[in-house]
Scaffold this active site. Sequence first.
Site, PDB file in Angstrom:
ATOM      1  N   LEU A  67     -18.046   1.050  36.339  1.00 42.78           N
ATOM      2  CA  LEU A  67     -17.297   1.589  37.476  1.00 42.78           C
ATOM      3  C   LEU A  67     -16.563   2.850  37.038  1.00 42.78           C
ATOM      4  CD1 LEU A  67     -15.927   1.236  40.366  1.00 42.78           C
ATOM      5  CD2 LEU A  67     -14.109   0.021  39.162  1.00 42.78           C
TER       6      LEU A  67
ATOM      7  N   HIS B 221       6.344  -0.053  45.213  1.00 40.96           N
ATOM      8  CA  HIS B 221       5.382   0.648  44.350  1.00 40.96           C
ATOM      9  C   HIS B 221       4.879  -0.279  43.245  1.00 40.96           C
ATOM     10  CE1 HIS B 221       6.031   4.304  46.468  1.00 40.96           C
ATOM     11  NE2 HIS B 221       7.269   4.482  46.057  1.00 40.96           N
TER      12      HIS B 221
ATOM     13  N   ASP C 236      -1.355   3.474  51.136  1.00 41.40           N
ATOM     14  CA  ASP C 236      -0.087   3.813  51.795  1.00 41.40           C
ATOM     15  C   ASP C 236       0.644   2.555  52.273  1.00 41.40           C
ATOM     16  OD1 ASP C 236       1.869   5.541  52.696  1.00 41.40           O
ATOM     17  OD2 ASP C 236       0.899   5.920  54.622  1.00 41.40           O
TER      18      ASP C 236
HETATM   19  C1  IPE Z   1      -0.462   9.821  51.107  1.00 39.17           C
HETATM   20  O1  IPE Z   1       0.599   9.029  51.521  1.00 39.17           O
HETATM   21  C2  IPE Z   1      -0.410  10.046  49.640  1.00 39.17           C
HETATM   22  C3  IPE Z   1      -0.608   8.864  48.787  1.00 39.17           C
HETATM   23  C4  IPE Z   1      -0.876   7.653  49.180  1.00 39.17           C
HETATM   24  C5  IPE Z   1      -0.519   9.121  47.386  1.00 39.17           C
HETATM   25  P1  IPE Z   1       1.940   9.661  52.116  1.00 39.17           P
HETATM   26  O2  IPE Z   1       2.811   8.519  52.471  1.00 39.17           O
HETATM   27  O3  IPE Z   1       2.495  10.659  51.185  1.00 39.17           O
HETATM   28  O4  IPE Z   1       1.391  10.402  53.420  1.00 39.17           O
HETATM   29  P2  IPE Z   1       2.171  10.979  54.688  1.00 39.17           P
HETATM   30  O5  IPE Z   1       3.309  11.801  54.183  1.00 39.17           O
HETATM   31  O6  IPE Z   1       2.668   9.794  55.474  1.00 39.17           O
HETATM   32  O7  IPE Z   1       1.149  11.744  55.446  1.00 39.17           O
HETATM   33  C1  IPE Z   2       2.270   5.086  49.167  1.00 37.04           C
HETATM   34  O1  IPE Z   2       3.320   4.383  49.738  1.00 37.04           O
HETATM   35  C2  IPE Z   2       2.541   5.435  47.712  1.00 37.04           C
HETATM   36  C3  IPE Z   2       2.763   6.866  47.461  1.00 37.04           C
HETATM   37  C4  IPE Z   2       2.713   7.811  48.365  1.00 37.04           C
HETATM   38  C5  IPE Z   2       3.055   7.241  46.109  1.00 37.04           C
HETATM   39  P1  IPE Z   2       4.547   5.103  50.404  1.00 37.04           P
HETATM   40  O2  IPE Z   2       5.623   5.264  49.381  1.00 37.04           O
HETATM   41  O3  IPE Z   2       4.130   6.342  51.087  1.00 37.04           O
HETATM   42  O4  IPE Z   2       4.982   4.003  51.468  1.00 37.04           O
HETATM   43  P2  IPE Z   2       5.515   4.261  52.933  1.00 37.04           P
HETATM   44  O5  IPE Z   2       4.500   5.085  53.655  1.00 37.04           O
HETATM   45  O6  IPE Z   2       6.826   4.978  52.809  1.00 37.04           O
HETATM   46  O7  IPE Z   2       5.654   2.900  53.505  1.00 37.04           O
HETATM   47 MG    MG Z   3       3.510   6.755  53.005  1.00 35.74          MG
END
Ligand code: IPE
Ligand code: IPE
Ligand code: MG
Length: 254
Positions: free
Chosen positions: A135, A41, A24
């Site tokens: 792995l 990303h 995240d």
């Molecule tokens: C969790 O991250 C899902 C992934 C990393 C794929 P999110 O950014 O979607 O989670 P929330 O919405 O903050 O809980």
């Molecule tokens: C995690 O990073 C990747 C996915 C959920 C696909 P985020 O896109 O949720 O990044 P933040 O949480 O907005 O910083």
């Molecule tokens: Mg996120």
Amino acid sequence: MEPPRTPRRGTRQQLPRHVAIIMDGNGRWARRRGLPRALGHREGVKAVRRTVEACLDTGVEVLTLFAFSSENWRRPATEVGLLMDLFLRTLRKEITRLHRNGVRLRFIGDRRAFPQRLQELMQEAERQTADNERLTLVVAVNYGGRWDMAEAARRLAARVAAGEMAADDIDVETLQRELSIHDLPEPDLFIRTGGEQRISNFLLWQLAYTELYFTDLLWPDFDRAAFDEALDSFAGRQRRFGRTGEQVEQSRRA
Ligand code: IPE
Ligand code: IPE
Ligand code: MG
């Protein structure tokens, strides 16, 4: 559950066999630099590469990565499309190298929602790497822990309806056998980057006794030092699985 194996490399006393990560913070990483989320990303893919290498290097056997949750469809269509595209391109580009490094790929989640060519590529990647043993890389896409459990319940109900088993036969073991990655060791160490301390519908059942580790680092900044820090934290924990600390000490000495 079997105890963690002796590490192949390094000196840690207790190495997780299975590490599960919520990657995240990509969006915030980009925003802080005044960049579009997309670049966060893209940068996150580099952190995936580093983490796979770290697992190969330390002897972790299974790495599960949360790449796209069943709730991430709620994001703007452009971001969802971009993530799909990045996923497709990354998979195409990395598959040969992963295969060469002895990585077995697995995907969990409801893939019926994905474009046909992505579904085919996922299937092909799984087929091509099926015999690799160094792995196992599990990628959770359109995955939700609640979906996983509901699917398991639905399959069991179908078997009961077909007269193949009795409702009374349903217990923890029979349900577990219907879940994704039931054939792999349970996650020993869970890591979430990005500062949030929640599970966000990741592996709900499978995390029952997993050691949880949270870091404020944003996923694109997650590197080998950060991975090692998480392993060190894990190595210092006493896993009791309901027993007393004294019992655990005793069985360790025996
Ligand atoms: C969790 O991250 C899902 C992934 C990393 C794929 P999110 O950014 O979607 O989670 P929330 O919405 O903050 O809980
Ligand atoms: C995690 O990073 C990747 C996915 C959920 C696909 P985020 O896109 O949720 O990044 P933040 O949480 O907005 O910083
Ligand atoms: Mg996120």
